[in-house]
Design a protein around this motif. Sequence first.
Motif, mmCIF file in Angstrom:
data_model
loop_
_atom_site.group_PDB
_atom_site.id
_atom_site.type_symbol
_atom_site.label_atom_id
_atom_site.label_comp_id
_atom_site.label_asym_id
_atom_site.label_seq_id
_atom_site.Cartn_x
_atom_site.Cartn_y
_atom_site.Cartn_z
ATOM 1 N N SER A 511 0.836 -1.209 0.000
ATOM 2 C CA SER A 511 0.000 0.000 0.000
ATOM 3 C C SER A 511 0.867 1.253 0.000
ATOM 4 C CB SER A 511 -0.928 0.014 1.228
ATOM 5 O OG SER A 511 -1.744 -1.127 1.252
ATOM 6 N N THR A 512 1.907 1.255 -0.841
ATOM 7 C CA THR A 512 2.889 2.336 -0.764
ATOM 8 C C THR A 512 2.637 3.456 -1.766
ATOM 9 O OG1 THR A 512 4.303 1.053 -2.241
ATOM 10 C CG2 THR A 512 4.691 0.824 0.117
ATOM 11 N N ASN A 513 2.088 3.154 -2.934
ATOM 12 C CA ASN A 513 1.901 4.177 -3.970
ATOM 13 C C ASN A 513 0.477 4.723 -3.889
ATOM 14 O OD1 ASN A 513 4.511 3.717 -5.064
ATOM 15 N ND2 ASN A 513 3.727 1.918 -6.121
ATOM 16 N N TYR A 527 -6.615 3.174 -0.482
ATOM 17 C CA TYR A 527 -5.224 2.732 -0.551
ATOM 18 C C TYR A 527 -5.015 1.831 -1.763
ATOM 19 C CZ TYR A 527 -3.945 4.518 4.066
ATOM 20 O OH TYR A 527 -3.670 5.329 5.128
ATOM 21 N N SER A 528 -3.779 1.812 -2.288
ATOM 22 C CA SER A 528 -3.480 1.012 -3.476
ATOM 23 C C SER A 528 -3.475 -0.477 -3.173
ATOM 24 C CB SER A 528 -2.113 1.423 -4.056
ATOM 25 O OG SER A 528 -1.096 1.282 -3.067
ATOM 26 N N GLN A 570 -2.533 12.072 2.982
ATOM 27 C CA GLN A 570 -2.512 12.705 1.671
ATOM 28 C C GLN A 570 -2.608 14.231 1.738
ATOM 29 O OE1 GLN A 570 -1.733 10.879 -0.963
ATOM 30 N NE2 GLN A 570 -1.582 9.259 0.570
ATOM 31 N N GLY A 571 -2.341 14.810 2.912
ATOM 32 C CA GLY A 571 -2.213 16.260 3.013
ATOM 33 C C GLY A 571 -3.489 17.025 3.208
#
Length: 746
Positions: A511-513, A527-528, A570-571
């Motif tokens: 789930s990194t990208n 999440y990816s 995600q900011g």
Amino acid sequence: MIKSVNILIYKVFLIFFILLIPNYNSAKEILIYADSITYDENENLIARGNAKIFENNKLIISDLIIYNKSEEKIILPSKFIFKDENNNYFEGENGFFLQDLNYSEFDKPKVRLNDGSRIIGEKFKRDKNIDLISKGVYSPCESRIKIGAFICPTWQLEGEKILHDNENLFLYQKHSKMRVLNTPIFYIPYIVTPSPLRKDRKSGFLLPSLAFNFFDTKTSQSTSFPYYFNISMDKELLFTPIINYGGGVDNSQRFVFDYNQIISGGNFKTDLTFDSNFENQNNNDWLNDASLITNYSKNINSKYRINIDSALQTSKNYIQITKPNDDLSYKNSLSTNIILEGYNLNKIDDHLDLTLNFYQTNQENEDNKTTPTVLPKIKYFTGYNNNPGHISNSTFEFYNIFRNKSSLVHAKRQQKLSHKFNISKKIINYNSKIILDAEIYNQLFNTEDKLIKNDTYRTGTYYRLFPILGLSSESPFKIKNYLQNFTFTPKFNVVMTPNTKNNIKLSNEDSTNNDFSMENIYRLNRYSGNDKMDNSKRISYGISAFSQNFKSSISQSYEFTDNSNFHKEQGNDDNLSDILGSIQYLKNNELSYNFRYDMADSYLKKQNVNINSSTDYGDISISYLDQNSKINNIISKDTETINYLFKSKKFSKFSEVNFNGLYDLKKEINKEYSIGYSYFDECFGLNIDFNRKSYEEDNLKPQDILTIMFSFKNIGSYKSSNLAVSENDKQDINWEGSSLDNDKFE
């Protein structure tokens, strides 16, 4: 007038009768036509004026043809044209043919093969399927270039003797010299190349190469002699030995084996390269370095398919040194992947994905201890009763991942057994599409040595049950006969999840990208992968609009969960997310604009403009990216770049230019750009490519790569090593040969 025509017909018939009767038993005949046919005192037939001889599909045309009946010889004292059964044309003079036209000798030959290639020379001799040209010149070029008083083809091969084997389709040349633009560039005592008429693959030597390396006062050379093996219809091998010698350095050899095979339902390819020192004294280790690159792909049966990709090397940079143009040279790590896929195993939508991965560090300054090995990774997808409007399926997943060293993100070892059940119900009512979605995750993790903080490690087994529920609706509205049936669609999406944060004791492997974007704003789990889970209770809403040439959309979400994992990572600082939007105009040219706007701080966090245009001069592509973030009203990250690309249409009939690059507007530096020129006519190709990578630090010089590639039809290509290097390195330039598809030539 009628009387003279009758006399001519009578003469032609008489000659045909005379030639046919004596050879009737041998079943050989020739036909002779001419404006005038007579006999001399030796009973030789003399045909004058538009004289023609036919024999099967062969033809001779000349103003004067003499047929010696006793010797069965056709004498051609003046200029003539000969066409053989393969539609190859020959011009010559002062020669002769035997009656069956399989043997001939004549002067000043000009040969035009049926592919357009030409051979000219001083003397010509044909014996059945063998053509021998003395002091010959071969070129596939039709174009002519004027250099001073010379008018010559773009390139040509000159040989003391040229032998063309029409049966085995090879071209043999003795004492051969290549000229490019009438300038000699190399000489070789003996060369064998495939005939331009050859359509099928044949075994034999390919064009050798010779490189000279000058370093200080020492000179060294390297020579390669590639040999092509046409093993069978579905197998081929290219063997290239490269021999280095001279210069007072250790003699060494490099051997390259490139094997290709077409197999039933797939293909197999392997590329083996190794270096050796056979000639070194006191050398017990004959193998220095090696690499093995393999690809195997096959449909096992109607349900299963296997694919194996492997790249192995004995030292970190061996592939980078030996194959600098290969994509593997730019990867941080090499991998061996074994993938088994299965389709429609129990039900029509079943899908099995079993993966084994092994990694090997490829570049310098990479910590090999954190590079993972995956052994195995298994994914199985199966669908259930998929009635119209109702979808349900299950995904089973297992992986075993381990590495030598753990980190704050990755454990030393982790196994995961996961089952995801997905159910979806679509309802069309009230002019709207309503979708009920649910994803239920059952997961079991076994984690070893996960770094929590400082020197604190955790090992344990963890179970997680994580349901996600969603409800979405969209209602399209079309305005007929307005702006090409302009349609806009409001949409909203409600998602409910447990208020459970991700466990820092679990390793994040898949789930990194992740990115907050229009592509995932309406997903249940944003999440990816599913090592991390989206624990957000939220509502997302937006509107999209489109017509024939126009598309746009805008979306936003509101988080009811204060500790949302994905939202914060995600900011998004507040419960109300940033606004995501996009606008596209699609007609002759393409224009798109994407943005992310921070409502809380009232600034554009990200914007991207893309322009693609096709003009009379070529294709243009420009991409502008502006991205920044704030912490306590202070911009902490500020990026502004332009990507640009131009590829011209052909000009001057055969030429093209292209350039592309990345310009950093903030740092006022061209981080990377490349310029290329390409010329390909019917027989010759030239590529000149320059690439520069710049660095922010003043003490680092830009990295420049300049290469030149020459391409010759029916022979191949030769590409230089980097020409834009330091004075010492510049003396180590060599040329790498490769095959080339003749379709690139106009």
